[in-house]
Motif scaffolding. Structure first.
Motif, PDB file in Angstrom:
ATOM      1  N   ILE A 176       4.133   4.089   9.144  1.00 16.01           N
ATOM      2  CA  ILE A 176       4.722   4.523   7.879  1.00 16.01           C
ATOM      3  C   ILE A 176       6.124   3.952   7.709  1.00 16.01           C
ATOM      4  CG2 ILE A 176       5.461   6.508   6.511  1.00 16.01           C
ATOM      5  CD1 ILE A 176       3.272   8.143   7.758  1.00 16.01           C
ATOM      6  N   HIS A 177       6.336   3.287   6.570  1.00 15.47           N
ATOM      7  CA  HIS A 177       7.653   2.820   6.158  1.00 15.47           C
ATOM      8  C   HIS A 177       8.213   3.888   5.211  1.00 15.47           C
ATOM      9  CE1 HIS A 177       5.824  -0.677   7.783  1.00 15.47           C
ATOM     10  NE2 HIS A 177       6.565  -1.592   7.191  1.00 15.47           N
ATOM     11  N   PHE A 178       9.085   4.731   5.726  1.00 11.62           N
ATOM     12  CA  PHE A 178       9.616   5.822   4.914  1.00 11.62           C
ATOM     13  C   PHE A 178      10.583   5.271   3.869  1.00 11.62           C
ATOM     14  CE2 PHE A 178       8.425   7.898   8.932  1.00 11.62           C
ATOM     15  CZ  PHE A 178       7.549   8.862   8.426  1.00 11.62           C
ATOM     16  N   THR A 179      10.418   5.688   2.644  1.00 16.75           N
ATOM     17  CA  THR A 179      11.176   5.120   1.526  1.00 16.75           C
ATOM     18  C   THR A 179      11.892   6.162   0.686  1.00 16.75           C
ATOM     19  OG1 THR A 179       9.135   5.192   0.225  1.00 16.75           O
ATOM     20  CG2 THR A 179       9.665   3.105   1.273  1.00 16.75           C
ATOM     21  N   THR A 214       0.854  -1.176   0.000  1.00 14.63           N
ATOM     22  CA  THR A 214       0.000   0.000   0.000  1.00 14.63           C
ATOM     23  C   THR A 214       0.895   1.233   0.000  1.00 14.63           C
ATOM     24  OG1 THR A 214      -1.800  -1.105   1.185  1.00 14.63           O
ATOM     25  CG2 THR A 214      -1.789   1.299   1.215  1.00 14.63           C
ATOM     26  N   ILE A 215       0.846   1.966  -1.098  1.00 11.87           N
ATOM     27  CA  ILE A 215       1.616   3.201  -1.224  1.00 11.87           C
ATOM     28  C   ILE A 215       0.733   4.351  -0.772  1.00 11.87           C
ATOM     29  CG2 ILE A 215       2.969   4.662  -2.760  1.00 11.87           C
ATOM     30  CD1 ILE A 215       4.009   1.802  -2.556  1.00 11.87           C
ATOM     31  N   ILE A 216       1.183   5.104   0.217  1.00 11.87           N
ATOM     32  CA  ILE A 216       0.442   6.288   0.637  1.00 11.87           C
ATOM     33  C   ILE A 216       1.082   7.518  -0.010  1.00 11.87           C
ATOM     34  CG2 ILE A 216      -0.449   5.328   2.786  1.00 11.87           C
ATOM     35  CD1 ILE A 216       1.815   6.802   4.259  1.00 11.87           C
ATOM     36  N   VAL A 217       0.224   8.446  -0.390  1.00 13.74           N
ATOM     37  CA  VAL A 217       0.666   9.664  -1.066  1.00 13.74           C
ATOM     38  C   VAL A 217       0.240  10.858  -0.232  1.00 13.74           C
ATOM     39  CG1 VAL A 217       0.629  10.993  -3.204  1.00 13.74           C
ATOM     40  CG2 VAL A 217       0.348   8.503  -3.283  1.00 13.74           C
ATOM     41  N   SER A 218       1.179  11.698   0.142  1.00  9.89           N
ATOM     42  CA  SER A 218       0.896  12.871   0.963  1.00  9.89           C
ATOM     43  C   SER A 218       0.241  13.961   0.123  1.00  9.89           C
ATOM     44  CB  SER A 218       2.199  13.407   1.571  1.00  9.89           C
ATOM     45  OG  SER A 218       2.017  14.696   2.109  1.00  9.89           O
ATOM     46  N   GLU A 219      -0.705  14.671   0.732  1.00  9.26           N
ATOM     47  CA  GLU A 219      -1.301  15.804   0.037  1.00  9.26           C
ATOM     48  C   GLU A 219      -0.542  17.102   0.317  1.00  9.26           C
ATOM     49  OE1 GLU A 219      -5.215  16.954   1.237  1.00  9.26           O
ATOM     50  OE2 GLU A 219      -4.738  16.994   3.376  1.00  9.26           O
ATOM     51  N   GLY A 220       0.463  17.040   1.205  1.00 10.04           N
ATOM     52  CA  GLY A 220       1.150  18.277   1.554  1.00 10.04           C
ATOM     53  C   GLY A 220       2.616  18.082   1.848  1.00 10.04           C
ATOM     54  N   PRO A 221       3.004  18.049   3.128  1.00 11.74           N
ATOM     55  CA  PRO A 221       4.428  17.956   3.465  1.00 11.74           C
ATOM     56  C   PRO A 221       5.069  16.689   2.903  1.00 11.74           C
ATOM     57  CG  PRO A 221       3.117  18.517   5.401  1.00 11.74           C
ATOM     58  CD  PRO A 221       2.153  18.134   4.324  1.00 11.74           C
ATOM     59  N   VAL A 222       6.363  16.759   2.648  1.00  9.16           N
ATOM     60  CA  VAL A 222       7.081  15.604   2.113  1.00  9.16           C
ATOM     61  C   VAL A 222       7.236  14.535   3.186  1.00  9.16           C
ATOM     62  CG1 VAL A 222       8.317  16.961   0.389  1.00  9.16           C
ATOM     63  CG2 VAL A 222       9.328  16.641   2.663  1.00  9.16           C
ATOM     64  N   LEU A 223       7.305  13.283   2.737  1.00 11.57           N
ATOM     65  CA  LEU A 223       7.421  12.142   3.650  1.00 11.57           C
ATOM     66  C   LEU A 223       8.872  11.678   3.735  1.00 11.57           C
ATOM     67  CD1 LEU A 223       4.227  10.167   2.588  1.00 11.57           C
ATOM     68  CD2 LEU A 223       4.533  11.654   4.580  1.00 11.57           C
ATOM     69  N   VAL A 254       5.184   3.820   2.363  1.00 14.96           N
ATOM     70  CA  VAL A 254       4.495   2.526   2.362  1.00 14.96           C
ATOM     71  C   VAL A 254       3.904   2.258   3.735  1.00 14.96           C
ATOM     72  CG1 VAL A 254       4.841   0.018   2.133  1.00 14.96           C
ATOM     73  CG2 VAL A 254       6.022   1.582   0.575  1.00 14.96           C
ATOM     74  N   ILE A 255       2.738   1.584   3.774  1.00 12.10           N
ATOM     75  CA  ILE A 255       2.201   1.030   5.021  1.00 12.10           C
ATOM     76  C   ILE A 255       1.856  -0.438   4.794  1.00 12.10           C
ATOM     77  CG2 ILE A 255       1.315   3.238   5.868  1.00 12.10           C
ATOM     78  CD1 ILE A 255      -1.501   2.264   5.071  1.00 12.10           C
ATOM     79  N   ARG A 256       1.707  -1.188   5.889  1.00 10.67           N
ATOM     80  CA  ARG A 256       1.385  -2.615   5.779  1.00 10.67           C
ATOM     81  C   ARG A 256      -0.101  -2.848   5.524  1.00 10.67           C
ATOM     82  NH1 ARG A 256       4.685  -6.559   7.059  1.00 10.67           N
ATOM     83  NH2 ARG A 256       2.889  -7.879   7.560  1.00 10.67           N
ATOM     84  N   GLY A 257      -0.956  -2.007   6.082  1.00 10.24           N
ATOM     85  CA  GLY A 257      -2.392  -2.205   5.948  1.00 10.24           C
ATOM     86  C   GLY A 257      -2.904  -1.787   4.582  1.00 10.24           C
ATOM     87  N   ARG A 258      -4.216  -1.808   4.443  1.00  8.90           N
ATOM     88  CA  ARG A 258      -4.844  -1.370   3.193  1.00  8.90           C
ATOM     89  C   ARG A 258      -6.074  -0.525   3.514  1.00  8.90           C
ATOM     90  NH1 ARG A 258      -7.850  -6.891   0.909  1.00  8.90           N
ATOM     91  NH2 ARG A 258      -9.243  -7.177   2.706  1.00  8.90           N
TER      92      ARG A 258
END
Length: 244
Positions: free
Chosen positions: A230-233, A52-61, A109-113
């Protein structure tokens, strides 16, 4: 009956897999339980090789390098995210996805969905449980995954060869995808670095399984091994004013 079971939502399927209704005779109940358990296994296999790729709407991850004298600025988490599921087959395809995500500071990335019923194209909070302050519903559910990210945290490493001694016995010598942290190479770390090592597993594990397994090993950070951790990549962001 098999088709009816396969159409059940996850919560109903779980009930049938453990205790089918008494309205069935004994033979039918046993058959229903067996079909439901097989369907649960099939569904778990279907999501185990996904990220599961999470995408930020604002600040960088990712961390930001401001100057050689200051430690990299930590991540400021956004309020909402978009959730995308990416499927892969094996370690090579996992590595390819991570290389792509690494180049985008708005992704992690996160583990859940994302739970069923939420628009995958919309922006949502990252909640495992309902928020007691706002009443916002839980948006993320745990699913077993056949991959794990091991965060080698404290103390940091001096070289990659040290990694093997920090891993659990089951992972030593296994192939992995390695990513150094967004602080690696910064002058304040004096050549030391933290590392993320991604492994494929022989069976799917829940987030709780992963924490129970790795939590006994010192120097491995298991705090992100939750459905929403959050798995920072991403590679670090170098501020325009940074001067080596």
């Amino acid at each position: 009956m098999p088709e009816i079971v396969r159409m059940m939502p996850d919560d109903q399927l779980h009930r049938y897999a453990t205790n089918a209704p008494d309205t069935y005779d004994a033979a039918t109940r046993a058959a229903v339980i067996q079909i439901a358990q097989a369907e649960m296994t099939r569904r778990a296999e279907g999501v185990s090789n996904r990220l599961t790729i999470i995408v930020s709407e604002g600040p960088v991850l990712t961390k930001t390098w401001l100057s050689p004298a200051e430690k990299p600025a930590p991540v400021k988490l956004p309020y909402r995210f978009r959730f995308d599921e990416w499927e892969f087959d094996g370690l090579d395809e996992l590595a390819a996805i991570l290389r792509e995500v690494e180049a985008d500071p708005l992704k992690a990335v996160i583990r859940g969905r994302l739970k069923q019923g939420f628009d995958p194209n919309g922006w949502h909070r990252r909640l495992r449980l309902p928020c007691p302050k706002t009443g916002d519903p839980a948006t993320v559910e745990d699913v077993p995954r056949k991959w794990i990210m091991v965060d080698i945290d404290d103390p940091p490493l001096s070289n990659v060869d040290e990694l093997q001694n920090r891993l659990p016995r089951e992972l030593r010598g296994a192939n992995y995808v390695g990513q150094i942290s967004a602080s690696a190479g910064h002058p304040t770390l004096n050549g030391k670095f933290k590392m993320h090592a991604w492994f494929m597993l022989d069976r799917a594990l829940s987030s709780a399984d992963c924490r129970a397994w790795l939590g006994i090993y010192p120097g491995i950070d298991v705090s992100m091994l939750t459905p929403v951790g959050i798995h920072f990549t991403a590679a670090p962001v170098i501020d325009a004013g940074y001067r080596p």
